[in-house]
Design a protein around this motif. Sequence first.
Motif, PDB file in Angstrom:
ATOM      1  N   CYS A  44     -32.194   1.593 -86.249  1.00 39.83           N
ATOM      2  CA  CYS A  44     -31.012   2.271 -85.492  1.00 39.83           C
ATOM      3  C   CYS A  44     -30.751   3.482 -85.996  1.00 39.83           C
ATOM      4  O   CYS A  44     -30.945   3.477 -87.203  1.00 39.83           O
ATOM      5  N   THR A  72     -28.378   4.558 -80.987  1.00 40.97           N
ATOM      6  CA  THR A  72     -27.243   3.932 -80.514  1.00 40.97           C
ATOM      7  C   THR A  72     -26.207   5.194 -80.356  1.00 40.97           C
ATOM      8  O   THR A  72     -26.489   6.251 -80.502  1.00 40.97           O
ATOM      9  N   LYS A  73     -24.797   4.658 -79.708  1.00 37.78           N
ATOM     10  CA  LYS A  73     -23.911   5.543 -79.288  1.00 37.78           C
ATOM     11  C   LYS A  73     -24.378   6.835 -78.352  1.00 37.78           C
ATOM     12  O   LYS A  73     -23.962   7.632 -78.511  1.00 37.78           O
ATOM     13  N   ASN A 103     -22.360   2.957 -75.975  1.00 36.05           N
ATOM     14  CA  ASN A 103     -21.253   2.024 -76.254  1.00 36.05           C
ATOM     15  C   ASN A 103     -20.244   1.669 -75.239  1.00 36.05           C
ATOM     16  O   ASN A 103     -20.592   2.104 -73.854  1.00 36.05           O
ATOM     17  N   GLY A 149     -24.334   1.280 -85.896  1.00 39.58           N
ATOM     18  CA  GLY A 149     -24.047   0.282 -85.037  1.00 39.58           C
ATOM     19  C   GLY A 149     -24.957  -0.680 -84.799  1.00 39.58           C
ATOM     20  O   GLY A 149     -25.286  -1.405 -83.811  1.00 39.58           O
ATOM     21  N   LEU A 153     -24.412  -3.470 -82.171  1.00 39.94           N
ATOM     22  CA  LEU A 153     -25.644  -3.936 -81.390  1.00 39.94           C
ATOM     23  C   LEU A 153     -25.899  -5.497 -81.421  1.00 39.94           C
ATOM     24  O   LEU A 153     -26.210  -5.899 -80.247  1.00 39.94           O
TER      25      LEU A 153
END
Length: 361
Positions: A44, A72-73, A103, A149, A153
């Motif tokens: 990630c 992520t995000k 998210n 995250g 996740l």
Amino acid sequence: MSFVPRTAFPAATSLPRSYFLGHHKSGLQKMKTLLSTIDLVIECRDYRVPLTSRNPLFESSLDGKDRLVVYTKRDLGGPPRDARNEETITKWHGSVPVMFVRNAGSDGDGEAGKRRSVGRLLEFLREHAQRRWKLVGHRLLVVGMPNVGKSTLLNALRAQGVGKGKVARTGAQPGVTRKVGSGVKIIPSEDDVEGMDASSRRRYRGVGGGVYLVDTPGVFIPYVPDAEAMMKLALCGSVKDSIIPPVVLADYLLYHINRVDPALYAEYSPPTNDIIPLLEAIAGRTGRLGKGGQADTEASALWMIQRWRTGHMGRFLLDQVSPEALEKSRAEEEAMVPSMNQARRMETERRRVRAQSKGGK
């Protein structure tokens, strides 16, 4: 006279350059011992810092396994329909598969956007498992820098994949996950779907014993040679807020906001390159005042940083996304990344020099 934002941020040579903690090292060692039982490594990275959130320790320590890079995000890094950065980032990785996860509810696409991105990831993982049937199930290892995250996740995959509740603790500060966990089922086994309709049975045919994800603690880079990279990681929450002075970090955030759109803080202040008046205005508007009604600039700085982290003071990348930026990052990494022992010596020396300079004042 029109406002002119700063074109560069002042060098901050006195900032800490390390956040490699004891549980980071032990976690990495534990990951190595598990590697023989792992079918896929999921790394990630934070989409807002696609270059800076890369940890070369993972590639060197977990080499030899199938890899998937998950950013992520994604929604905190720009409009959902702007895919140009995604295309460039995907090209960086060549043959290594790349996916982007959003998210929940942090932009106009909301929960639906998150579910779609998690659903695509689940499809990839299911198909990966079906390529090699295993009675005991497939085991995946999720790794990454602190607070990118990973646990969030895992919870999302579990909720959407098998309809189960939250299993991994999450938090705004890094270090919530401190040990390598046990496998958590995120995709049902063939036995689990035996009583379902024919379509579901066909869908999961070949997954064997299901798919399990092993959560791990975030592992920081042993030494960050570039002070600006350290500030980027701190802004994204990869180091505790106490490591870098909040006012310095808020000033660095202001530098980036001004390059994107000063109107993002228009309700508090006209465009400015001076962080203190902005923090004083924020303190007055939000009630972050100390004794005698004085503005609490540190509390206001932390508030401002948290607003950006949650997408309420702009959604943009801190890293430049371009082929040139990638090559520059690779060159710096090859030239400057020291070993763990070297990193510890460099950080010890930096602290010694800093202590001496303070004592001489």
